[in-house]
Motif scaffolding. Sequence first.
Motif, PDB file in Angstrom:
ATOM      1  N   LEU A  15       0.915  -1.179  -0.079  1.00 42.31           N
ATOM      2  CA  LEU A  15      -0.075   0.088   0.009  1.00 42.31           C
ATOM      3  C   LEU A  15       0.734   1.233  -0.086  1.00 42.31           C
ATOM      4  O   LEU A  15       1.919   1.309   0.641  1.00 42.31           O
ATOM      5  N   ASP A  16       0.446   2.237  -0.942  1.00 38.46           N
ATOM      6  CA  ASP A  16       1.121   3.799  -0.673  1.00 38.46           C
ATOM      7  C   ASP A  16       0.973   4.326   0.517  1.00 38.46           C
ATOM      8  O   ASP A  16       1.783   5.443   0.942  1.00 38.46           O
ATOM      9  N   ALA A  17       0.048   4.040   1.569  1.00 34.09           N
ATOM     10  CA  ALA A  17      -0.385   4.662   2.884  1.00 34.09           C
ATOM     11  C   ALA A  17       0.633   4.205   3.870  1.00 34.09           C
ATOM     12  O   ALA A  17       1.137   3.205   3.808  1.00 34.09           O
ATOM     13  N   ALA A  18       0.936   5.144   4.555  1.00 34.07           N
ATOM     14  CA  ALA A  18       1.896   4.953   5.772  1.00 34.07           C
ATOM     15  C   ALA A  18       1.351   4.021   6.818  1.00 34.07           C
ATOM     16  O   ALA A  18       0.316   3.774   7.003  1.00 34.07           O
ATOM     17  N   PRO A  19       2.178   3.203   7.528  1.00 33.84           N
ATOM     18  CA  PRO A  19       1.630   2.155   8.413  1.00 33.84           C
ATOM     19  C   PRO A  19       1.010   2.645   9.486  1.00 33.84           C
ATOM     20  O   PRO A  19      -0.360   2.013   9.821  1.00 33.84           O
ATOM     21  N   SER A  20       0.946   3.892   9.930  1.00 33.17           N
ATOM     22  CA  SER A  20       0.364   4.935  10.687  1.00 33.17           C
ATOM     23  C   SER A  20      -1.031   5.019  10.587  1.00 33.17           C
ATOM     24  O   SER A  20      -1.955   4.703  11.217  1.00 33.17           O
ATOM     25  N   LYS A  21      -1.269   5.205   9.285  1.00 29.63           N
ATOM     26  CA  LYS A  21      -2.822   5.320   8.580  1.00 29.63           C
ATOM     27  C   LYS A  21      -3.297   4.111   8.379  1.00 29.63           C
ATOM     28  O   LYS A  21      -4.623   4.175   8.681  1.00 29.63           O
ATOM     29  N   VAL A  22      -2.671   3.163   7.773  1.00 28.84           N
ATOM     30  CA  VAL A  22      -3.521   1.855   7.819  1.00 28.84           C
ATOM     31  C   VAL A  22      -3.855   1.299   9.348  1.00 28.84           C
ATOM     32  O   VAL A  22      -4.950   0.640   9.390  1.00 28.84           O
ATOM     33  N   TRP A  23      -2.966   1.392  10.282  1.00 28.29           N
ATOM     34  CA  TRP A  23      -3.061   1.164  11.675  1.00 28.29           C
ATOM     35  C   TRP A  23      -4.505   1.758  12.115  1.00 28.29           C
ATOM     36  O   TRP A  23      -5.478   1.013  12.729  1.00 28.29           O
ATOM     37  N   ARG A  24      -4.620   3.064  11.733  1.00 31.65           N
ATOM     38  CA  ARG A  24      -6.137   3.923  12.163  1.00 31.65           C
ATOM     39  C   ARG A  24      -7.269   3.221  11.370  1.00 31.65           C
ATOM     40  O   ARG A  24      -8.252   3.001  12.127  1.00 31.65           O
ATOM     41  N   ALA A  25      -6.936   2.815  10.300  1.00 29.70           N
ATOM     42  CA  ALA A  25      -8.112   2.200   9.337  1.00 29.70           C
ATOM     43  C   ALA A  25      -8.225   0.927  10.031  1.00 29.70           C
ATOM     44  O   ALA A  25      -9.809   0.493   9.945  1.00 29.70           O
ATOM     45  N   LEU A  26      -7.837   0.210  10.751  1.00 23.46           N
ATOM     46  CA  LEU A  26      -7.974  -1.181  11.302  1.00 23.46           C
ATOM     47  C   LEU A  26      -8.522  -1.051  12.703  1.00 23.46           C
ATOM     48  O   LEU A  26      -9.017  -2.097  13.244  1.00 23.46           O
ATOM     49  N   THR A  27      -8.317   0.011  13.253  1.00 25.04           N
ATOM     50  CA  THR A  27      -8.619   0.173  14.773  1.00 25.04           C
ATOM     51  C   THR A  27      -9.622   1.224  15.355  1.00 25.04           C
ATOM     52  O   THR A  27      -9.936   0.966  16.344  1.00 25.04           O
ATOM     53  N   VAL A  28      -9.788   2.280  14.462  1.00 30.14           N
ATOM     54  CA  VAL A  28     -10.780   3.282  14.714  1.00 30.14           C
ATOM     55  C   VAL A  28     -12.016   2.811  14.363  1.00 30.14           C
ATOM     56  O   VAL A  28     -12.362   2.587  12.935  1.00 30.14           O
ATOM     57  N   PRO A  29     -13.198   2.752  15.247  1.00 35.89           N
ATOM     58  CA  PRO A  29     -14.278   2.026  15.032  1.00 35.89           C
ATOM     59  C   PRO A  29     -15.218   2.904  13.731  1.00 35.89           C
ATOM     60  O   PRO A  29     -15.577   1.950  12.843  1.00 35.89           O
ATOM     61  N   GLU A  30     -15.293   4.119  13.982  1.00 35.86           N
ATOM     62  CA  GLU A  30     -15.684   4.760  12.583  1.00 35.86           C
ATOM     63  C   GLU A  30     -15.097   4.232  11.212  1.00 35.86           C
ATOM     64  O   GLU A  30     -15.777   4.279  10.212  1.00 35.86           O
ATOM     65  N   TYR A  31     -13.628   3.984  11.297  1.00 34.68           N
ATOM     66  CA  TYR A  31     -13.170   3.708   9.860  1.00 34.68           C
ATOM     67  C   TYR A  31     -13.398   2.342   9.641  1.00 34.68           C
ATOM     68  O   TYR A  31     -13.591   2.227   8.551  1.00 34.68           O
ATOM     69  N   VAL A  32     -13.135   1.411  10.489  1.00 33.38           N
ATOM     70  CA  VAL A  32     -13.640   0.026  10.511  1.00 33.38           C
ATOM     71  C   VAL A  32     -15.134  -0.307   9.955  1.00 33.38           C
ATOM     72  O   VAL A  32     -15.139  -1.101   9.042  1.00 33.38           O
ATOM     73  N   SER A  33     -15.902   0.353  10.441  1.00 31.17           N
ATOM     74  CA  SER A  33     -17.395   0.361  10.290  1.00 31.17           C
ATOM     75  C   SER A  33     -17.661   0.739   8.757  1.00 31.17           C
ATOM     76  O   SER A  33     -18.490   0.041   8.054  1.00 31.17           O
ATOM     77  N   ARG A  34     -16.695   1.629   8.114  1.00 29.03           N
ATOM     78  CA  ARG A  34     -16.658   2.085   6.561  1.00 29.03           C
ATOM     79  C   ARG A  34     -16.433   1.074   5.733  1.00 29.03           C
ATOM     80  O   ARG A  34     -16.876   0.856   4.616  1.00 29.03           O
ATOM     81  N   TRP A  35     -15.256   0.289   5.870  1.00 29.08           N
ATOM     82  CA  TRP A  35     -14.609  -0.615   5.033  1.00 29.08           C
ATOM     83  C   TRP A  35     -14.974  -1.991   5.374  1.00 29.08           C
ATOM     84  O   TRP A  35     -14.671  -2.799   4.548  1.00 29.08           O
ATOM     85  N   LEU A  36     -15.481  -2.388   6.338  1.00 27.16           N
ATOM     86  CA  LEU A  36     -15.443  -3.783   6.468  1.00 27.16           C
ATOM     87  C   LEU A  36     -17.258  -3.933   6.930  1.00 27.16           C
ATOM     88  O   LEU A  36     -17.487  -4.217   7.740  1.00 27.16           O
ATOM     89  N   LYS A  37     -17.739  -3.536   5.794  1.00 26.81           N
ATOM     90  CA  LYS A  37     -19.173  -3.800   5.707  1.00 26.81           C
ATOM     91  C   LYS A  37     -19.815  -4.739   4.595  1.00 26.81           C
ATOM     92  O   LYS A  37     -18.855  -4.519   3.543  1.00 26.81           O
ATOM     93  N   ARG A  38     -20.923  -4.928   4.254  1.00 24.34           N
ATOM     94  CA  ARG A  38     -21.265  -5.685   3.267  1.00 24.34           C
ATOM     95  C   ARG A  38     -21.264  -4.320   1.815  1.00 24.34           C
ATOM     96  O   ARG A  38     -21.792  -3.404   2.177  1.00 24.34           O
ATOM     97  N   PRO A  39     -21.046  -4.718   0.675  1.00 26.12           N
ATOM     98  CA  PRO A  39     -21.032  -3.992  -0.335  1.00 26.12           C
ATOM     99  C   PRO A  39     -22.510  -3.795  -0.845  1.00 26.12           C
ATOM    100  O   PRO A  39     -23.283  -4.556  -0.654  1.00 26.12           O
TER     101      PRO A  39
END
Length: 118
Positions: A15-39
């Motif tokens: 990924l082009d994103a920094a590890p800290s940004k990916v970490w936030r996407a995996l652990t901040v509930p609002e971000y997780v709910s955006r990308w780990l949901k049914r399409p």
Amino acid sequence: MTRKTDASINLTYELDAAPSKVWRALTVPEYVSRWLKRPTGKNEVPEEKALESSFELRLISADPDTCVRYSLKDNDAVSVVTFQIGANGSGGTTFSIVHELAMSAANSNWQQPLRTAA
């Protein structure tokens, strides 16, 4: 009835994103709910014909900036999803996903899956 299987899916991405940004996407509930949901989209089965599906996600463990594990319940199937992140030397992230079927039960309450060695 509970069954164990060795079924798993292993994926690795750069990924082009920094590890800290990916970490936030995996652990901040609002971000997780955006990308780990049914399409949703045009090709989706009409609502009245779609099968009912429950989708539950529970945090198992988190090692800051390196690894996050969730148990995932989708209908009666329970699996463990492990996300591993690390700097790739070019400012981006090596991102690995391991999705393992933990158990399935036809008629049971959701039980916490067994932890497996990574």
